[in-house]
Design a protein around this motif. Structure first.
Motif, PDB file in Angstrom:
ATOM      1  N   ASN A  63       0.708  -1.140  -0.077  1.00 20.38           N
ATOM      2  CA  ASN A  63      -0.115   0.170  -0.105  1.00 20.38           C
ATOM      3  C   ASN A  63       0.655   1.292   0.054  1.00 20.38           C
ATOM      4  O   ASN A  63       1.599   1.167   0.896  1.00 20.38           O
ATOM      5  CB  ASN A  63      -0.899   0.011   1.299  1.00 20.38           C
ATOM      6  N   ALA A  64       0.451   2.075  -0.873  1.00 15.09           N
ATOM      7  CA  ALA A  64       1.258   3.562  -0.823  1.00 15.09           C
ATOM      8  C   ALA A  64       0.131   4.426  -0.635  1.00 15.09           C
ATOM      9  O   ALA A  64      -0.868   4.548  -1.414  1.00 15.09           O
ATOM     10  CB  ALA A  64       1.985   3.792  -2.151  1.00 15.09           C
ATOM     11  N   GLN A  65       0.320   5.364   0.385  1.00  9.21           N
ATOM     12  CA  GLN A  65      -0.957   6.361   0.501  1.00  9.21           C
ATOM     13  C   GLN A  65      -0.280   7.703   1.229  1.00  9.21           C
ATOM     14  O   GLN A  65       0.633   7.491   1.859  1.00  9.21           O
ATOM     15  CB  GLN A  65      -2.028   6.008   1.172  1.00  9.21           C
ATOM     16  N   ARG A  66      -0.751   8.754   0.968  1.00  6.24           N
ATOM     17  CA  ARG A  66      -0.410   9.966   1.717  1.00  6.24           C
ATOM     18  C   ARG A  66      -1.275   9.913   2.864  1.00  6.24           C
ATOM     19  O   ARG A  66      -2.624   9.462   2.971  1.00  6.24           O
ATOM     20  CB  ARG A  66      -0.808  11.139   1.014  1.00  6.24           C
ATOM     21  N   THR A  67      -0.788  10.167   4.102  1.00  5.48           N
ATOM     22  CA  THR A  67      -1.722   9.987   5.308  1.00  5.48           C
ATOM     23  C   THR A  67      -2.500  11.357   5.568  1.00  5.48           C
ATOM     24  O   THR A  67      -1.908  12.572   5.264  1.00  5.48           O
ATOM     25  CB  THR A  67      -0.949   9.960   6.618  1.00  5.48           C
ATOM     26  N   ALA A  68      -3.717  11.422   6.061  1.00  7.60           N
ATOM     27  CA  ALA A  68      -4.561  12.436   6.402  1.00  7.60           C
ATOM     28  C   ALA A  68      -4.206  13.337   7.145  1.00  7.60           C
ATOM     29  O   ALA A  68      -4.345  14.687   7.234  1.00  7.60           O
ATOM     30  CB  ALA A  68      -6.022  12.022   6.413  1.00  7.60           C
ATOM     31  N   PHE A  76       4.967   9.667   1.115  1.00  2.00           N
ATOM     32  CA  PHE A  76       3.979   8.677   1.243  1.00  2.00           C
ATOM     33  C   PHE A  76       3.980   7.644   2.421  1.00  2.00           C
ATOM     34  O   PHE A  76       5.298   7.487   2.913  1.00  2.00           O
ATOM     35  CB  PHE A  76       3.995   7.764  -0.065  1.00  2.00           C
ATOM     36  N   LEU A  77       3.137   6.996   2.765  1.00  2.00           N
ATOM     37  CA  LEU A  77       3.301   5.877   3.769  1.00  2.00           C
ATOM     38  C   LEU A  77       3.328   4.551   2.953  1.00  2.00           C
ATOM     39  O   LEU A  77       2.616   4.396   2.042  1.00  2.00           O
ATOM     40  CB  LEU A  77       2.113   6.044   4.560  1.00  2.00           C
ATOM     41  N   ILE A  78       4.508   3.865   3.022  1.00  2.00           N
ATOM     42  CA  ILE A  78       4.373   2.627   2.265  1.00  2.00           C
ATOM     43  C   ILE A  78       4.504   1.432   3.131  1.00  2.00           C
ATOM     44  O   ILE A  78       5.152   1.323   4.071  1.00  2.00           O
ATOM     45  CB  ILE A  78       6.004   2.476   1.312  1.00  2.00           C
ATOM     46  N   GLU A  79       3.604   0.414   2.841  1.00  6.82           N
ATOM     47  CA  GLU A  79       3.466  -0.623   3.744  1.00  6.82           C
ATOM     48  C   GLU A  79       3.749  -1.831   2.493  1.00  6.82           C
ATOM     49  O   GLU A  79       3.086  -1.838   1.590  1.00  6.82           O
ATOM     50  CB  GLU A  79       2.165  -0.865   4.218  1.00  6.82           C
ATOM     51  N   VAL A  80       4.384  -2.702   3.126  1.00  6.83           N
ATOM     52  CA  VAL A  80       4.243  -4.023   2.496  1.00  6.83           C
ATOM     53  C   VAL A  80       4.457  -5.193   3.214  1.00  6.83           C
ATOM     54  O   VAL A  80       5.219  -5.396   4.469  1.00  6.83           O
ATOM     55  CB  VAL A  80       5.912  -4.178   1.536  1.00  6.83           C
TER      56      VAL A  80
END
Length: 93
Positions: A63-68, A76-80
Motif C-alpha cells: 500500500n502506498a498512500q499519503r496520510t490524512a 507517502f506511507l509505504i507498507e509491504v
C-alpha cells in the motif's frame, strides 16, 4: 511458480485484511474501515494497494498512500506485507 502482482479490486479487500492481520503488529485494518476508505476518501489520500497472488491466493500486499493527518503531496506511507509462510521466495522484493 512466480507470483502475479496486480492492482487490487474491491473484492480483494477481505484478503488484504487477512494478510495485514497475519503480519502487522501495529494498527490493523478492519474490513469496514477499508471499505469506507476506498469509497469515501479523496483520491489524494486514498489507499493504492497492490496484491501478490500465488496459486490463486493473495499471499502479500503493498500500500502506498499519503496520510490524512500529516498530508504532504511529496510524502507517502509505504507498507509491504507478505504472509510469514510465504516470505523469502521473492514476493516482497
Amino acid at each position: 511458480m512466480q507470483p502475479t502482482v496486480r492492482p487490487y479490486v474491491f473484492s480483494d479487500l477481505p484478503d488484504i485484511v487477512r494478510v495485514q492481520h497475519a503480519t502487522a503488529v501495529m494498527h490493523r485494518y478492519s474490513l469496514s474501515e477499508l471499505e469506507r476508505d476506498v469509497v469515501e476518501l479523496p483520491e489524494a489520500i486514498r489507499h493504492n494497494f497492490l496484491v501478490a497472488i500465488d496459486g490463486g491466493e493473495v499471499v502479500g500486499m503493498a500500500n502506498a498512500q499519503r496520510t490524512a493527518g500529516s498530508f504532504d503531496p511529496h510524502r507517502f506511507l509505504i507498507e509491504v506485507y507478505v504472509l510469514p509462510e510465504r516470505r523469502g521466495v521473492g514476493i516482497g522484493r
